[in-house]
Design an enzyme around this catalytic site. Structure first.
Site, PDB file in Angstrom:
ATOM      1  N   CYS A   1     -13.328  -0.187  12.901  1.00 33.25           N
ATOM      2  CA  CYS A   1     -14.412  -0.965  12.310  1.00 33.25           C
ATOM      3  C   CYS A   1     -15.693  -0.775  13.126  1.00 33.25           C
ATOM      4  CB  CYS A   1     -14.028  -2.443  12.240  1.00 33.25           C
ATOM      5  SG  CYS A   1     -15.265  -3.476  11.430  1.00 33.25           S
TER       6      CYS A   1
ATOM      7  N   CYS B   1     -13.107  -8.711   9.747  1.00 32.78           N
ATOM      8  CA  CYS B   1     -14.446  -9.244   9.516  1.00 32.78           C
ATOM      9  C   CYS B   1     -14.949  -9.020   8.100  1.00 32.78           C
ATOM     10  CB  CYS B   1     -15.439  -8.644  10.508  1.00 32.78           C
ATOM     11  SG  CYS B   1     -15.692  -6.859  10.310  1.00 32.78           S
TER      12      CYS B   1
ATOM     13  N   ASP C   1       0.863  -1.180   0.000  1.00 33.25           N
ATOM     14  CA  ASP C   1       0.000   0.000   0.000  1.00 33.25           C
ATOM     15  C   ASP C   1       0.899   1.229   0.000  1.00 33.25           C
ATOM     16  OD1 ASP C   1      -2.824   1.205   0.478  1.00 33.25           O
ATOM     17  OD2 ASP C   1      -1.575   2.137   2.017  1.00 33.25           O
TER      18      ASP C   1
ATOM     19  N   ASP D   1      -3.380   2.450   6.649  1.00 32.07           N
ATOM     20  CA  ASP D   1      -2.464   1.914   5.645  1.00 32.07           C
ATOM     21  C   ASP D   1      -2.138   0.458   5.929  1.00 32.07           C
ATOM     22  OD1 ASP D   1      -2.439   4.384   4.425  1.00 32.07           O
ATOM     23  OD2 ASP D   1      -0.658   5.073   5.495  1.00 32.07           O
TER      24      ASP D   1
ATOM     25  N   CYS E   1     -16.764  -4.814  14.287  1.00 37.05           N
ATOM     26  CA  CYS E   1     -15.917  -5.603  15.190  1.00 37.05           C
ATOM     27  C   CYS E   1     -14.986  -4.643  15.923  1.00 37.05           C
ATOM     28  CB  CYS E   1     -15.134  -6.663  14.412  1.00 37.05           C
ATOM     29  SG  CYS E   1     -13.859  -6.000  13.325  1.00 37.05           S
TER      30      CYS E   1
ATOM     31  N   GLU F   1      -1.827  -1.759  -6.174  1.00 41.18           N
ATOM     32  CA  GLU F   1      -3.083  -1.135  -6.545  1.00 41.18           C
ATOM     33  C   GLU F   1      -2.960  -0.430  -7.896  1.00 41.18           C
ATOM     34  OE1 GLU F   1      -5.487   0.264  -2.708  1.00 41.18           O
ATOM     35  OE2 GLU F   1      -3.484   1.144  -2.774  1.00 41.18           O
TER      36      GLU F   1
ATOM     37  N   CYS G   1     -12.654  -3.853   6.346  1.00 43.87           N
ATOM     38  CA  CYS G   1     -12.041  -4.372   7.564  1.00 43.87           C
ATOM     39  C   CYS G   1     -11.275  -5.649   7.237  1.00 43.87           C
ATOM     40  CB  CYS G   1     -13.112  -4.646   8.618  1.00 43.87           C
ATOM     41  SG  CYS G   1     -12.450  -5.338  10.162  1.00 43.87           S
TER      42      CYS G   1
END
Length: 482
Positions: free
Chosen positions: A395, A379, A227, A405, A398, A323, A376
């Site tokens: 999140c 989850c 990332d 990042d 959760c 990406e 997330c």
């Protein structure tokens, strides 16, 4: 220029070296590059002359059969006509024999490629932005380059000199040991050489056909998600749960103070003015050279840091996930454009792509719309909004609280595992990850209106609420595939 197809087990790569030419050789190199520019301008003028002639004849009502024929722009046709024209054209009379024929072939080849790109772009056969008609190159702004494909092109045995046609033997600023050793062992063959003047120095690039074996990586079974960011250049999370952060060196920001001081010094000198014909003073040339030296140093430091980063990644992991960033669109942000350009996001992806091929590894490109930062990593819940200034991912489903990042890098690493297990793209090189949200563009997220909230409280569902529930079920079903 014909394209060389490497033999099985061979790859075509470049070896680039800085040169230390003498004053005479430097003048000859400038002359060769000027000859390439002159032949390019001649080809553009010669081909477009028939276009303008046909347009003028059409305006006078000349039928199609009587119009001037189109002049060809293929390289063999341009060479044939140019060899006849250079002897009688006053623009080349008296000096064309001073340079190698490769200098003129360079300009003609560039013109042929420019016309091909224009024709394919106009017909819709070329990707990217529309390409306009080729234009003549200015003497003041054109890049100086010349390519040699025939003649004496070799690296000397002393590993400190190279020999090029008409230019003779030139001393290199650095040792040519790596290339000379391969050529002497018979594992490399020089195909062409290109001289180029950039950043205040002369460089020579050899296009070489090299026998290269696949380099085995340290951990071929481990996938890593990369990332990219501004505050931290890269956050890497592998499939084993390890996290690594590479700080952003910010070379340009570090040199801004020095560049500002030198730029003010340049402004106080008498610089050139093309409108009035004013020539720069010697003090201006000296100050401008000192400022350019700082720019060149920043560029070299950035290139060195990016190569070290990408080499470290591709030599350790068997699968790398990056990406598909819209770098051109990101540069439109006036607040972050300088830092994004200094980080070199596009260059990092380019280097990772070809270095993974060299090592026989896999590159997975996540979709541009994949919500790696909003999802997330524990989850799988997706946030509706996550502004850029929010640096911590909290999140809602959760208790996960993590740096955004790091969370994005974990999602990218999990994306590689999904591709290798068959639920996504069949882990090929340069594979593109699927769109988990089932859309080719960003999903528009809006807040429910008061009327919708009142309808939900009363137990009735409005049509747009039914569409939202259907869209939510579709997204949930797509996310379960991961």
């Amino acid at each position: 220029m014909r394209k060389f197809m490497p033999q099985p087990g061979f790859v075509v790569q470049a070896y680039r070296y800085a040169l230390d030419p003498s004053a005479t050789t430097r003048q000859m190199m400038f002359s060769h590059c000027g000859a390439a520019r002159a032949s390019f301008n001649w080809a553009v003028t010669w081909v477009e002359a028939s276009w303008w002639q046909r347009r003028a004849e059409e305006s006078y009502g000349v039928p199609e059969d009587g119009l001037t024929h189109w002049r060809p722009w293929s390289l063999p046709a341009l060479r044939k006509v140019f060899n006849e024209a250079k002897k009688i054209d006053p623009r080349f009379a008296g000096w064309w024999e001073e340079n190698s024929k490769e200098a003129y072939s360079t300009g003609l080849a560039n013109a042929a490629a420019a016309f091909d790109n224009y024709a394919k772009s106009k017909q819709g056969k070329r990707k990217g932005k529309r390409v306009g008609m080729p234009r003549r190159k200015s003497k003041h702004r054109a890049r100086l380059a010349c390519r040699f494909t025939t003649g004496t092109i070799r690296v000397e045995a002393d590993r400190r000199h190279v020999t090029l046609p008409r230019l003779g033997t030139i001393r290199t600023h650095e040792s040519t040991r790596k290339l000379e050793r391969r050529v002497s062992n018979g594992t490399a063959r020089i195909l062409s050489a290109t001289i180029r003047y950039e950043r205040g120095r002369w460089f020579v690039s050899f296009q070489v056909e090299v026998k290269r074996e696949l380099e085995r990586v340290a951990r071929p079974q481990v996938a890593v998600g990369v990332d990219l960011g501004v505050k931290v250049l890269a956050v890497m999370a592998d499939s084993l749960g390890e996290i690594r952060c590479i700080p952003n060196p910010a070379h340009y920001d570090t040199a801004l103070k020095t560049l500002g001081r030198m730029s003010r010094r340049v402004c106080r000198r008498q610089g050139p003015d093309r409108r009035t014909g004013q020539k720069p003073s010697k003090r201006w040339l000296k100050a401008n050279t000192e400022r350019n030296r700082v720019h060149h140093r920043v560029a070299h430091l950035r290139a060195d840091a990016l190569h070290k980063l990408t080499t470290t990644i591709t030599s350790e992991y068997g699968t790398v996930v990056v990406e598909d960033l819209n770098v051109a669109g990101m540069l439109r942000n006036r607040r972050l454009a300088r830092k994004i350009a200094d980080a070199g996001f596009g260059e990092i992806r380019r280097q990772i792509t070809y270095k993974t091929k060299r090592n026989g590894c896999r590159t997975v490109v996540a979709s541009r719309w994949y919500p790696s930062s909003k999802t997330c990593s524990d989850c799988g819940a997706v946030k509706a909004k996550l502004p850029l200034h929010v640096r911590v991912f909290d999140c809602d489903s959760c208790p996960l609280v993590m740096d955004r990042d790091e969370n994005a890098a974990r999602n990218l690493a999990a994306l590689a595992a999904a591709c290798m297990t068959g639920t996504g793209v069949a882990g090929d090189q340069d594979a593109r990850a699927p769109k988990p949200r089932g859309a080719d563009r960003k999903t528009r997220v809006t807040r429910p209106s008061r009327k919708a909230e009142a309808g939900r409280a009363g137990g009735t569902r409005l049509p747009h609420q039914q569409q939202k529930e259907t869209r939510d079920r579709t997204q949930t079903k797509a996310l379960t595939l991961w």
